[in-house]
Write an enzyme that holds these catalytic residues in place. Structure first.
Site, mmCIF file in Angstrom:
data_model
loop_
_atom_site.group_PDB
_atom_site.id
_atom_site.type_symbol
_atom_site.label_atom_id
_atom_site.label_comp_id
_atom_site.label_asym_id
_atom_site.label_seq_id
_atom_site.Cartn_x
_atom_site.Cartn_y
_atom_site.Cartn_z
ATOM 1 C CD GLU A 228 0.164 -1.306 3.311
ATOM 2 O OE1 GLU A 228 0.641 -1.331 4.251
ATOM 3 O OE2 GLU A 228 -0.006 -2.305 2.225
ATOM 4 C CG ASP B 104 20.491 19.470 -33.358
ATOM 5 O OD1 ASP B 104 20.629 18.852 -34.485
ATOM 6 O OD2 ASP B 104 20.426 20.769 -33.026
ATOM 7 C CG ASP C 50 18.065 23.795 -29.499
ATOM 8 O OD1 ASP C 50 17.963 23.321 -30.747
ATOM 9 O OD2 ASP C 50 18.825 24.667 -29.602
ATOM 10 C CG ASP D 92 15.604 19.051 -32.409
ATOM 11 O OD1 ASP D 92 16.349 18.131 -32.950
ATOM 12 O OD2 ASP D 92 15.867 20.176 -32.043
ATOM 13 C CG ASN E 244 1.474 -6.942 7.161
ATOM 14 O OD1 ASN E 244 2.894 -7.305 6.919
ATOM 15 N ND2 ASN E 244 0.525 -7.620 7.275
#
Length: 888
Positions: A311, A353, A625, A629, A718
């Site tokens: 959980e 690039d 940029d 692209d 738990n």
């Protein structure tokens, strides 16, 4: 879907849009009390007061309700809720009145509330952090104000503003076109159509198009993108009054990519839900048959199933992402999509690039040669006309030409002598752009088309050359000479464009790309964009981090090789766009593996390469940029751009850097791997813990004459374990772990769990045997049906199980020996050991009887210490064997 949604928006006046689209330009300007020359600052302020700010106003409370619903609707929370309801039904319907275990129900409800509440708080925190970070990203628009073109934030756009449009711009508001030139617009955010549509200002809306207002050719809607061309438009609707304004922002800014991590998480959820469905009846039947109390057996089975529900996993994931986003922001990175952080940690290939990433992005015009390789003012003059009068995106090349002309020529005289008539905008298919001017001086009234572009395309549309005032035919010998001269310049690392012209072009209607023919070539423009000083080191760091860098460029091979050599890249293999385009899918899969440099790439070919890499099993990042692209950024797994990029890339990117920097990219990849690592720590800990618990619960249920633990004790165990795990996001990560891309597949988990899962079960069995046969008989006698015997047994197993779970957190966090070779951060130590000590004190507390526990002797600490040493040694041995063949 969006059309249906639009009918519900009462603040959209479709009839008004239809009326504006049909009316003339002058009628629209009169309606909006505006001018084609734009508004004055005072009029803009007046309109802002009247119509409000250009922003989408959302209902904050509604968004919080949505976040609350998302916190409840996780698979694990739903399972926990179902188990709680089943336990409630069992306790008060199936069990006779008076025997109901209300405390067990209360603990389950507390676990449910804690899970939902903490997850909800984390989601609110993520939303706030995201909004704060996005405020650092500047998206501006070019507005005509007070007779001047100015860049202003998009939220300052008002009704009546005249907006200058060029390739790469995001439309900031709904507007009608006043002028257009080869204008193509992508409206995929609005109507889902990926193909750009042409937009034309001077058009008559046909009666057949009257109801199809989304596709009016003279109307642009907020959130759409200019792909190519230029134009101007006048704003007629802003903010909440734009068509689908709210929906467009939701899609463009908040839509989250489905990542490999997300898909594997869903698979894990399915497996755990199936496991829960198997374990509940298994433990119910075993304990029902062996103990005879079917009601209590069912509650025990349900409580044990709660342990199978991670959980806090959504909480840990969200906490990790928030922490990662804040850490990235300190270094100058804005995270738009939170799940991109984990994707960044998984990335093993990054496509970048060349311009501005490898290079300084400070282009200098080194030479402006004629065809005899001599610098000539005429070449610079023609180039200046082309760069100064074009209205598309003025890139660094245009700025370099304008700067050089300002130093060497009288640009005021040039502007006085030549007036612009038209232009043919740049696109990535032609790789050139043209302007048409009229000569008012020496050749009064003569029209001149000036074009600059890539060599191959320019030679294909030219038939003459000019040198020293003499015009000749463009022969094959001239072509060979020109290409050889370009190669010489390229070998020096210079990018080269050809410049040409055409006298008195005769267009049919407006000028277009069809008019670019029969040009006369006059010379070269040679640019230098030197590599950044930090690039070589950054590339070496990425290589050491096992990230393969692929260079994408529209430049030619010679220039790219020269730059690549300077930054230490392998240039033995280079593929160009034509080879990529002609390669079969199978050939392309091989090419993308052996080649790191790709030249002459169009936007479509970039997408093709990325898809091939993804087909080969890579997680692919992309850093760009520009307009070229944008398509690639839609298909890459994680995308990065800079705050100085064009609008479309900033809208498409997952992460935005304040500066485009490969060193920063390498740092952010490390952050992504740390985030991924800490998420994996919890999953490893959770799966091993629960595998051990299942084995121990199932086997001990068969062998013991009573339940291994009471349902309430299982739940508290738990709960303490889950709270301990909440600090895992604040743990450190070993350097060895972050040196490689982190990926996970559900297929890897069975072997891991089968190797490490039985170890905590073995320790539990040893503890149970000691308690049942040695410690309990020694302290309280051998009557195992007596409540004292059972309570003492439960106390010992409760304390041992709690400490074993804590040891799992510290042992499985790293492949090395715990506490000596590796150790957690102080906060993880304090919280995990603090909660373990708190749990150890429960058998001695005043509430122990109500929990079915009793005080243990102090000497039992020695037993716990011995058992945990056994656990650590066994786990270390299995690690050693496991690491021979597998990654930890």
């Amino acid at each position: 879907m969006l059309k249906a949604a639009s009918k519900k928006r009462s603040n959209i006046d479709i009839q008004s849009i239809q009326r504006i689209a049909r009316e003339s330009r002058s009628e629209t300007l009169a309606r909006l009390q505006a001018s084609a020359e734009g508004l004055s600052t005072n009029k803009a302020k007046e309109n802002r007061r009247e119509y409000g700010k250009n922003e989408i106003i959302t209902n904050t409370n509604a968004s919080k309700w949505r976040l609350l619903w998302e916190s409840v609707a996780t698979p694990f929370t739903v399972v926990l809720l179902v188990l709680t309801l089943l336990t409630l039904f069992t306790s008060y319907i199936l069990i006779p009145q008076g025997n109901s275990d209300s405390i067990t129900i209360i603990v389950m409800v507390i676990m449910l509330i804690v899970s939902v509440l903490v997850n909800f708080i984390q989601k609110i925190k993520i939303a706030r952090v995201t909004d704060q970070l996005l405020n650092r990203v500047s998206v501006t628009t070019n507005i005509r104000r007070d007779g001047h073109n100015v860049e202003l934030p998009t939220d300052e756009v008002v009704i009546g503003d005249v907006i200058n449009l060029s390739a790469g711009d995001m439309i900031p508001a709904d507007m009608k076109l006043l002028t257009s030139k080869d204008l193509f617009c992508s409206s995929s955010y609005l109507d889902g159509d990926p193909e750009p549509a042409e937009k034309v200002a001077n058009v008559i809306i046909k009666p057949s198009m009257s109801n199809d207002y989304l596709n009016y050719p003279n109307i642009l809607y907020e959130g759409t993108t200019i792909v190519s061309g230029s134009g101007t438009g006048i704003v007629f609707a802003i903010g909440n009054h734009t068509v689908f304004g709210k929906e467009v922002q939701a899609i463009s800014r908040k839509k989250v990519k489905t990542t490999l991590f997300d898909r594997e998480m869903k698979q894990l959820a399915k497996i755990l839900i199936v496991a829960t469905a198997i374990i509940i009846p298994l433990l119910f039947v075993i304990n029902g048959l062996t103990k005879g109390d079917w009601g209590e057996s069912l509650i025990f089975a349900l409580a044990a199933a709660v342990g199978l529900t991670p959980e806090v996993l959504p909480i840990i994931v969200n906490s990790n992402l928030t922490k990662g986003a804040l850490e990235m922001s300190k270094s100058g990175a804005v995270v738009k999509q939170m799940n991109a952080i984990q994707n960044l940690g998984s990335t093993d290939v990054f496509c970048i690039d060349k311009t501005g990433t490898l290079t300084q992005n400070q282009v200098v015009l080194e030479r402006h040669y004629d065809l005899d390789m001599q610098e000539t003012p005429q070449i610079l003059k023609f180039s200046y006309l082309n760069a100064y009068y074009q209205t598309g995106v003025k890139d660094l090349i245009d700025k370099a030409v304008i700067d050089a002309a300002g130093d060497e020529l009288d640009v005021n005289e040039i502007q006085r002598d030549y007036n612009k008539i038209d232009e043919i905008p740049f696109d990535y298919t032609r790789k050139r752009m043209s302007v048409v001017v009229v000569d008012n001086d020496e050749h009064h009234g003569q029209h001149l088309l000036v074009t600059k572009g890539a060599a191959e395309g320019m030679l294909a549309i030219s038939n003459k050359v000019e040198l020293n005032g003499k015009v000749e035919d463009l022969t094959s010998e001239w072509k060979e000479r020109i290409l050889n001269q370009i190669n010489e310049l390229n070998d020096d690392g210079l990018r080269v464009l050809l410049v040409g012209y055409k006298l008195n072009p005769a267009p049919v209607g407006e000028f277009s790309a069809k008019d670019e023919h029969d040009l006369t070539i006059i010379g070269y423009l040679a640019y230098l964009d030197p590599p950044k000083e930090t690039t070589k080191e950054a590339l070496e760091d990425l290589k050491n981090d096992n990230v393969d860098v692929k260079i994408f460029t529209g430049d030619n091979e010679a220039v790219t090789r020269a730059i690549a050599l300077q930054v230490g890249l392998n240039v033995d293999t280079v593929y160009d766009g034509k080879q990529i385009d002609e390669a079969s899918p199978e050939e392309l899969k091989e090419i993308v593996e052996k080649c790191d440099i790709f030249v002459h790439l169009t936007p479509e070919l970039r997408v093709k390469i990325i898809n091939a890499l993804k087909t080969n099993g890579h997680t692919v990042g992309y850093m760009g940029d520009g307009n070229k692209d944008a398509l690639a950024m839609k298909v890459a797994d994680v995308t990065v751009t800079s705050n100085s990029s064009v609008d479309i890339t900033k809208e498409s990117a997952d992460i935005i850097f304040e500066q485009k920097d490969l060193q920063l990219l390498e740092e952010m990849i490390m952050v992504g791997r740390k985030v991924f690592s800490n998420t994996m720590k919890y999953i490893k800990t959770f799966l091993v813990t629960n595998m051990g618990s299942i084995i121990a619960m199932a086997v001990s249920s068969l062998l013991l004459p009573f339940l291994p633990l009471l349902p309430l004790q299982v739940l508290i165990l738990n709960l303490l374990f889950s709270l301990s795990c909440l600090v895992i996001p604040f743990d450190s990560v070993s350097e060895n772990y972050v040196k490689k891309p982190q990926k996970w597949s559900i297929r890897m988990w069975p072997k891991f769990v089968l190797n490490f899962g039985p170890i905590p079960a073995i320790v539990d069995f040893i503890a149970m045997a000691l308690m049942f046969y040695v410690i309990c008989p020694y302290l309280v006698g051998s009557n195992y049906h007596h409540w004292v015997f059972i309570s003492l047994f439960y106390s010992g197993i409760f304390v041992e199980s709690l400490w074993t779970r804590v040891m799992i957190i510290h042992t499985l966090r790293d492949e090395r020996f715990p506490f000596f070779k590796q150790h957690a951060t102080p906060i993880v130590f304090l919280v995990t050991f603090g909660l373990a000590i708190l749990g150890t004190m429960l058998p001695s507390s005043s509430i122990a009887p109500s929990l079915g526990l009793m005080q243990l002797p102090f000497s039992f600490w020695g037993v716990v210490l011995l058992l945990e040493v056994i656990y650590v040694l066994l786990t270390t041995l299995v690690k050693h064997l496991y690491l021979r063949k597998e990654k930890f």
